[in-house]
Structure formats: C-alpha cells, structure tokens
Design a protein around this motif. Sequence first.
Motif, PDB file in Angstrom:
ATOM      1  N   ALA A 183       0.822  -1.215   0.000  1.00 48.82           N
ATOM      2  CA  ALA A 183       0.000   0.000   0.000  1.00 48.82           C
ATOM      3  C   ALA A 183       0.857   1.266   0.000  1.00 48.82           C
ATOM      4  N   GLY A 184       1.958   1.270   0.765  1.00 40.48           N
ATOM      5  CA  GLY A 184       2.792   2.472   0.868  1.00 40.48           C
ATOM      6  C   GLY A 184       3.377   2.879  -0.469  1.00 40.48           C
ATOM      7  N   PRO A 185       4.203   1.998  -1.074  1.00 44.18           N
ATOM      8  CA  PRO A 185       4.756   2.329  -2.383  1.00 44.18           C
ATOM      9  C   PRO A 185       3.659   2.622  -3.407  1.00 44.18           C
ATOM     10  N   ALA A 186       2.563   1.878  -3.336  1.00 42.80           N
ATOM     11  CA  ALA A 186       1.486   2.096  -4.304  1.00 42.80           C
ATOM     12  C   ALA A 186       0.942   3.515  -4.180  1.00 42.80           C
ATOM     13  N   LEU A 187       0.781   3.978  -2.935  1.00 39.64           N
ATOM     14  CA  LEU A 187       0.279   5.338  -2.733  1.00 39.64           C
ATOM     15  C   LEU A 187       1.249   6.349  -3.350  1.00 39.64           C
ATOM     16  N   ALA A 188       2.552   6.130  -3.092  1.00 44.75           N
ATOM     17  CA  ALA A 188       3.546   7.067  -3.606  1.00 44.75           C
ATOM     18  C   ALA A 188       3.506   7.122  -5.132  1.00 44.75           C
ATOM     19  N   TRP A 189       3.481   5.956  -5.772  1.00 36.53           N
ATOM     20  CA  TRP A 189       3.514   5.949  -7.237  1.00 36.53           C
ATOM     21  C   TRP A 189       2.218   6.444  -7.836  1.00 36.53           C
ATOM     22  N   THR A 190       1.106   6.215  -7.112  1.00 38.81           N
ATOM     23  CA  THR A 190      -0.165   6.748  -7.600  1.00 38.81           C
ATOM     24  C   THR A 190      -0.108   8.273  -7.610  1.00 38.81           C
ATOM     25  N   THR A 191       0.462   8.844  -6.547  1.00 36.95           N
ATOM     26  CA  THR A 191       0.600  10.301  -6.507  1.00 36.95           C
ATOM     27  C   THR A 191       1.438  10.778  -7.689  1.00 36.95           C
ATOM     28  N   LEU A 192       2.463   9.982  -8.029  1.00 37.79           N
ATOM     29  CA  LEU A 192       3.332  10.411  -9.119  1.00 37.79           C
ATOM     30  C   LEU A 192       2.663  10.302 -10.491  1.00 37.79           C
TER      31      LEU A 192
END
Lengths: 289, 313
Positions: A183-192
Amino acid sequence: MDTLTRIAAGLLLGVFVFTVAAPLISPWDADHIDWSAIETPPSSTHWFGTDLVGRDLLTRCALAGQTSLTIALTATTLSALNGLFWGAVAGYVGGRADLVMMRIVDVLYGLPFILVVILLVVVFGQNPFLLFAGLGAIFWLDLARIVRAQTLQMRSAAFIDAARLAGASGFWIVRRHVLRNVAGPALAWTTLTLPGVILAESFVSFLGLGVQEPATSWGILIADGVPSIESAPWTLLFPAGLLAISVWSVGIVGDHLRDHLDPLHRSVTQGPGLRHARETQPPKQGNGS
Amino acid sequence: MSAALTRVLLTVIAFLAIITLVFLLLRLAPGGPFDGERRLPPDIEANLRAAYHLNEPLPQQYLRYLSALARGDLGPSFRQKDFTVNELVARGLPVSLALGSGALVVALLLGLPLGLVAGMQPGTRLDRGLMGVAGLGIALPAIILGPVAVLVFAVKLDWLPAAGSDSAAHFVLPIVTLALPWVTAIARVLRTSTAETLSLPHIRTAYGKGLPTRRIVLSHVLPLALVPVIAFLGPATAGLLTGSVVVEQVFELPGIGRYFVQAALNRDYTLVMGVTIVYASLLLICNLLADLIVLWLDPRARARVKTRVTTPT
C-alpha cells in the motif's frame, strides 16, 4: 520534510481550497454575463478579470479546477486499483501467467495515451465518462510493474508461507497480506501518476475532444484564452498558472512520498559523487576473517 | 529464443494487435460515417456503403484492409473526398518528422549536459539547483508554454513568427516547446545513472591509477551511464508523438497531428485509422530500435527486467 516539499504541499492545498471555496464565496455566477465588464483586466470587482463575453474568470477558473481535479482523481483511483490488482496477481501467481501479464504491460507501455483517448472519443462520441475510462486504462502500467516487483520479493517471506500453511487461500493472502504491504509504495507511485493524468485531461480538453461546454476545465479555459492572447492575456495566464502550479506541486509531493514509502526505489539524493570516488581509500586487502 | 528475437516478435504482435483493435473499434462504432446533418436517401447511402465496401461482412472487410495495408495503401478519406489517406499523410508527415526529430535533438543537447553535471555531484547545491530548474520543464506543458512563448517571442518581442510552417524560423518555437519536458526527463535519467555509476568500484580504480577526470568520464562513466538514457528513448518517442499533436495544434503546423485531430472531430474513420497506424509504426520501430541497441550495448539487459522510468506526458 524539506522546504521545497513544504512549499509544494502548501501550494497544492491552496489550489484545492481555492477550487472548492471560490465558487461558494464569489458574488459572480460562472455563467453570469457582466455586460458592464466585457473582457476587462483584473480589477477589484473581478479579481481575475473577465473573459470574452464578460464572465467572471475567477469563478470559472475555480469551477474548471473542480472538473479537472475530479476527473484526474477519479481516473487515477481507477488506474491505481487496476494496477494493484494486475501487479499483485502477476507477482503472486508467477510463472507463465506472470510472463504473459507483464508482456501485455510492455506492449501497452508503447502506446501513446492520446491516441487511445482520441480513438475512444471518435468511436463513442464526446462523453466525460470516456475520459475516466480512457485515462484509467492507460496510467496503471507503472504501478503494475512496481506492485509486481514488491509482491515477488514478498512471496518467499516467512509470513506468507505461514499464512499458506495455515490454509489461507491465494485470494485471501493477496488481499490480506500482499496488498496491505504494498500500500505504501502504491500510494507514492499513484501520486506520481497524478500530474500525468491532470495534463492528459487538459490536453484532450484543449483539443476540443474532452470536457464539453457548458462544463469547463483548465484545458478548455486555456484553449479559449489562446486566441485573445494579445488583447486579453489574463484569460490565458490565470488558468495556465493554476494548471502549472498543480502539476508541479503534485510532482514534488509525489517524489517526497516515493522517497519515504518505496523501499525498492533508490533515490540518489546523496551519492559518492566525483570527489568521493577520488578521495576514498581503496578497501584494505588481506585482512578479511 | 534470443532476447532480440523476442523483442522483434513482440513488436510484430503489438503491431497486428493495434491494427485489429483500431479496425474493430471503428467498425463497431455507433453511427456510420455518412450520418451527416442531412439524411441521405437510402439508395444513395447504399451506393456509398458499397463504394467503400461497408456492406461486406466484417471478416471480409478486415482482410481487405489488411491486404491493402500490406501494399502500403491506407484507403480513401471518408470526408475529404478528393484525397486518399496516403496523400494526406504524405503531406503532413515531413512537417511532423521535422518537428519531432528537431525536438529530440534539442532535448538531448540540453538534457545530457544537465544530467551529467548534476549526476557528478549528487546532493550538492549545484545538483539541486540544476534539477530544480529542470523540474519546471515538467510543469510547463505544451498547452501552457506554447501560447506563452508566442506571447513573449512573437507578439511582444517580434523575434519569431507565431504560426505556420513557411520557413525554418517557424519551427524554432514549436521545437523548443515540444522539447522542454523531455530535457527534464532525459536529464533526470542521466543524473541518476551517472551518480550510480560513480559509486562502482572500477571508477575508483580508474582514479587510483591516476587517470585524468576527463578521461574517466568519457571512457568509464558515460558508456555505462548512457544505457538507461538509450532505453528511455523508446518511451520518449511516444511522448514526443503525443506532444506533437498538441504542439501542431497550438502553432498551426500542418502535420499529421492536425489531420488526426480534425479527423477525430468530424469522424473521418479511415483518416483516423491511417494516422493511428502511421503513429503506431513509428513508435514501435523507435521502441524496438532502443531495445535492440540496449541489448547490444549491455549484456546484463538480456537477463534483466526493464528499468522503471516515469515519463511526463
């Protein structure tokens, strides 16, 4: 948090508050034509000036922002769900399924988004839901790759084995253990991916193929401002500025999130650099255990 | 199967998939190409449909299109009655190619030095300053930068023409507008790979034996650090194509991007399909070339998954 990220987060919050609050507070309606102020520069009555037919630009910019941001957020959420699912399944199942699924991603990666969206528009006519679908169908590829890489790493972890031994089904493990951990990395990449989606929507609307009048978005306001660039530059500069600020600040915030939430991403904020390579002593030889 | 052969095969499959998908999408679209404001008499419409082979069963139409495509014939334009798609593409393609290749050259000329200088000293003030300035390239997409550049350089300063394609000067603003986001992207890729290369042991060895910096950068750092940049040129081409559609619109350049948008607006099915296929083949060829060059340069790539890159649009 460094200063740059703070500035970006502040600007982002500002744009957000502006788009939500301005239409509520502003005395002008987005469609109201002020006959006493046709194409007037910014003044105390119309802070952003008025457009070609005398509508208040501040209210229109805010409303356009609502449309642009809503479309971007919806499309991004759709594509995030898609990417999470695809990447987690490919990474967890592995083998031939993984190979085929990732090859599909490779093929889609080579397609320019604008062709896909324009084709959809040609076929199904101008419809805002197509924008969601079209954008959501394109921007999940990066995320799928990242989630897959994380899942692959996790697959051999002891707690996954434990869950499997306890009799958990594959679906349960993916949902309960894999997805929560990525979930963490996914959130970051979604923001990007968000800046790309915002820009994509504005490109398509700018070309006249996206959001249609009477609804408006930043892309449409920019397209409207271009012909009057000489006589009324403010009609171009305000929506363009808002768009640029949003894209820039979301990008900076996304970089920050990625650096802190994605363990697999190696961000080179501090490398050895030239001087270090030159001055470091070579490791001593022969004193290993 | 060798990695290179896999790539070629994938490209062919992707190309066929695109053609099939576009064909099906456009044929299954609600509303025919002749649904104008005026309803045509039924017998005339039937004649028109027969003339464009629209009355045949779908598989037959598909085969007809494929065989025409194999001969390099993209068919007639539905809307511009006197032109074939080939003629329109032939007219627009040189303009689009000049724009795209010009932008790629500018992006490389500016992006490579930026990325190299920043990557040599990651984390320093110089690095952060350079990359901060470069970051603006992403926030200033063509629809903003284009009109603003026209306002400043064409209207206020009167240095360059605002629109059209009559002389080389007409291409300066469009090329710079298209190139700018890719300057940033290329600089970022090279910066990261340079910084990573510098931490490898053989660079330290090179210093240890007393090579001058210039020599180390040219013959030890750059050959390694440039590999991700070459791999990135595939996605970059895709982005340049996308951008050129918008840039051609902003600067009124008569390239295939303009035909594409016009065709999309008045539902000229054959023209949309033809331009899509031209775009797709350009793109697939560039992607394939980038992949093959990387395979040839870097044996590790044969075993490795593609590097992750974020692309601006």
